[in-house]
Design an enzyme around this catalytic site. Structure first.
Site, PDB file in Angstrom:
ATOM      1  N   ARG A  17       0.819  -1.217   0.000  1.00  0.00           N
ATOM      2  CA  ARG A  17       0.000   0.000   0.000  1.00  0.00           C
ATOM      3  C   ARG A  17       0.855   1.270   0.000  1.00  0.00           C
ATOM      4  NH1 ARG A  17      -3.717  -0.777   5.027  1.00  0.00           N
ATOM      5  NH2 ARG A  17      -4.140   1.438   4.599  1.00  0.00           N
ATOM      6  N   LYS A 337      27.222  26.785   3.493  1.00  0.00           N
ATOM      7  CA  LYS A 337      27.509  25.355   3.327  1.00  0.00           C
ATOM      8  C   LYS A 337      28.986  25.137   3.619  1.00  0.00           C
ATOM      9  CE  LYS A 337      29.073  23.526  -0.039  1.00  0.00           C
ATOM     10  NZ  LYS A 337      30.414  23.001  -0.437  1.00  0.00           N
ATOM     11  N   TYR A 352      26.032  34.049  -0.474  1.00  0.00           N
ATOM     12  CA  TYR A 352      26.363  32.622  -0.424  1.00  0.00           C
ATOM     13  C   TYR A 352      27.763  32.459   0.144  1.00  0.00           C
ATOM     14  CZ  TYR A 352      27.810  27.966  -1.790  1.00  0.00           C
ATOM     15  OH  TYR A 352      28.299  26.681  -1.759  1.00  0.00           O
ATOM     16  N   SER A 391      29.418  45.100  -0.956  1.00  0.00           N
ATOM     17  CA  SER A 391      28.298  44.452  -1.640  1.00  0.00           C
ATOM     18  C   SER A 391      28.667  44.022  -3.057  1.00  0.00           C
ATOM     19  CB  SER A 391      27.104  45.413  -1.703  1.00  0.00           C
ATOM     20  OG  SER A 391      26.662  45.717  -0.401  1.00  0.00           O
ATOM     21  N   ALA A 409      33.049  47.379  -2.965  1.00  0.00           N
ATOM     22  CA  ALA A 409      31.843  46.834  -3.589  1.00  0.00           C
ATOM     23  C   ALA A 409      32.078  46.549  -5.067  1.00  0.00           C
ATOM     24  CB  ALA A 409      30.691  47.814  -3.414  1.00  0.00           C
TER      25      ALA A 409
END
Length: 452
Positions: A17, A337, A352, A391, A409
């Site tokens: 099932r 990560k 990131y 940035s 930046a």
């Protein structure tokens, strides 16, 4: 418990099932196979032996438990629960103690409930068997237990074989039992398959013991603890039950859940006191959070270590190997990560950080990425304490940014930057007076000509 304990776990069913190529008992609850949940609870009793009865799909189960001390017994034909338990007899040859009979697709039964079953087996009246019962909201097709006020069982009957009066009983049989090894296999050898399904039922040993003038007893638990999984819908139901239980445990331990039903924990999520978790946060396996951290809404966290007073999100993603130091911060749409963010360091938005080491107090500007992959290999980025990354910068690993250095930046950094230095990697700004006005005029004239 003075007697040694063995556990027999039935996992031979095909689980058709579930409509899955994965064995039923390996489907996860809170990121952990349900069979492993059950084995984890069994392990708390320090069993002398654990036997898993396998059948269809046995290779998957055996691979999942490779390297463990678990023994396997094979039920080649599924002829009922009594027949399944019989297959473990050879694996328990010479064992003299108490046997718990459990089900791999009933994963939430606790070690405390198992211990209660064993304790009841050794009560003064010395029952031949102890059955774990429950009272579901809808008894449906469960087997029924007829018992006296003291929990002594007068009759157990499968639903298919029950009379109309017996079906009105709301005390149901979970299938879980505790029996002395000295009694178990002798009783099983006397079980017949003269019933509506033509199967050898494990509960029949209770009535066989009664025929020998030996009583059995039932103890009860909550229905959620013995919920079984035979379909995807039931899997979701058991997951929900586990989550409700864990949320309650977390809040009792001093964790604030602003909207408890929207927070999803893994089996091993560890959270310190005074942590605040906002709505819609998902934890995968391997997360540890220290005291006073704040996890803002819509964040996804797995395999991460979050330090004291750190702040995550909203809309952050921490992947395996992410480590956040004390009072560090990652903000909205930041992904980490295999990256370490030092104490007090910040990456507030749109960043990131992969395969990176960020020193204490460093500030990572919006839109910064560590370019850690060249299509073949991964490389690390090192950012020193107190560094400021402007940035929209790209740090092409392997590269080191020294302590207190500044990256302007919009820079694409491909070489190391010395401590206290300014790295400015972009072309000089050039301005052509009147160019935009002339361009617009020419384009408007061109557009008008095309429409005439």
């Amino acid at each position: 418990m003075t007697q040694p304990v063995a556990a027999i776990i039935l996992a031979a069913g095909q689980g058709t099932r579930m409509k899955s190529d994965m064995h039923k008992v390996l489907h996860p609850i809170a990121g952990r196979p349900m069979l492993h949940h059950l084995l984890g609870s069994v392990a708390k009793l320090a069993p002398a032996e654990t036997v898993v009865v396998v059948g269809a799909g046995r290779e998957q189960i055996e691979a999942s438990l490779a390297g463990s001390a678990v023994k396997f017994a094979v039920q080649a034909e599924q002829l009922g629960t009594g027949h399944a338990v019989q297959q473990a007899e050879a694996a328990l040859a010479g064992f003299d103690g108490d046997v718990l009979i459990l089900y791999g697709d009933v994963p939430l039964v606790s070690d405390g409930t198992m211990a209660r079953m064993i304790a009841r087996l050794h009560a003064q009246d010395a029952p031949a068997a102890v059955v774990l019962g429950f009272r579901p909201a809808d008894p449906a097709a469960y087997g029924r237990i007829v018992a006296d006020a003291d929990g002594g069982i007068t009759k157990m009957v499968e639903y298919k074989d029950a009379s109309a009066e017996e079906r009105t009983v709301d005390l149901c049989n979970s299938g879980l039992m505790a029996v002395r090894a000295a009694d178990l296999f002798g009783l099983l050898g006397r079980v017949k398959n003269e019933n509506a399904a033509g199967e050898y039922y494990l509960p029949d040993i209770v009535m066989l013991a009664a025929a020998d003038s030996r009583t059995s007893a039932v103890i009860e638990t909550d229905a959620w603890e013995v919920a079984g999984v035979n379909s995807r819908a039931e899997l979701a139901g058991v997951e929900a039950a586990w989550q409700r239980q864990r949320r309650g445990e977390m809040m009792a331990a001093g964790v604030t859940l602003i909207a408890p039903d929207t927070v999803w924990f893994a089996h091993d999520t560890a959270i310190g006191r005074d942590v605040v978790i906002e709505p819609y946060v998902f934890f995968g396996p391997g997360v540890t959070i220290a005291e006073q951290a704040v996890i803002h809404g819509f964040s996804h966290i797995e395999g991460a270590t979050i330090g004291q007073g750190a702040e995550v999100g909203p809309y952050a993603r921490l992947r395996p190997g992410a480590v956040m130091g004390k009072k560090s911060k990652v903000g909205n749409f930041v992904e980490m990560k295999k990256a370490v963010l030092g104490p007090g360091a910040k990456a507030n938005h749109l960043t990131y950080l992969g395969d990176a080491d960020v020193g204490a107090g460093a500030n990572i500007g919006a839109g910064t990425i560590t370019c850690n992959y060249d299509g073949f290999f991964k490389y690390r980025t090192e950012i020193g304490a107190g560094a400021f990354i402007g940035s929209n910068s790209a740090l092409v690993a392997p590269v080191k940014i020294g302590e207190n250095a500044i990256v302007a930046a919009g820079s694409v950094v491909t070489k190391d930057v010395a401590a206290d230095s300014l790295a400015l990697v972009r072309p000089p700004q050039e301005e052509k007076a009147g160019w935009a006005k002339r361009f617009r005029a020419a384009m408007m004239a061109r557009k008008a000509a095309s429409q005439s």
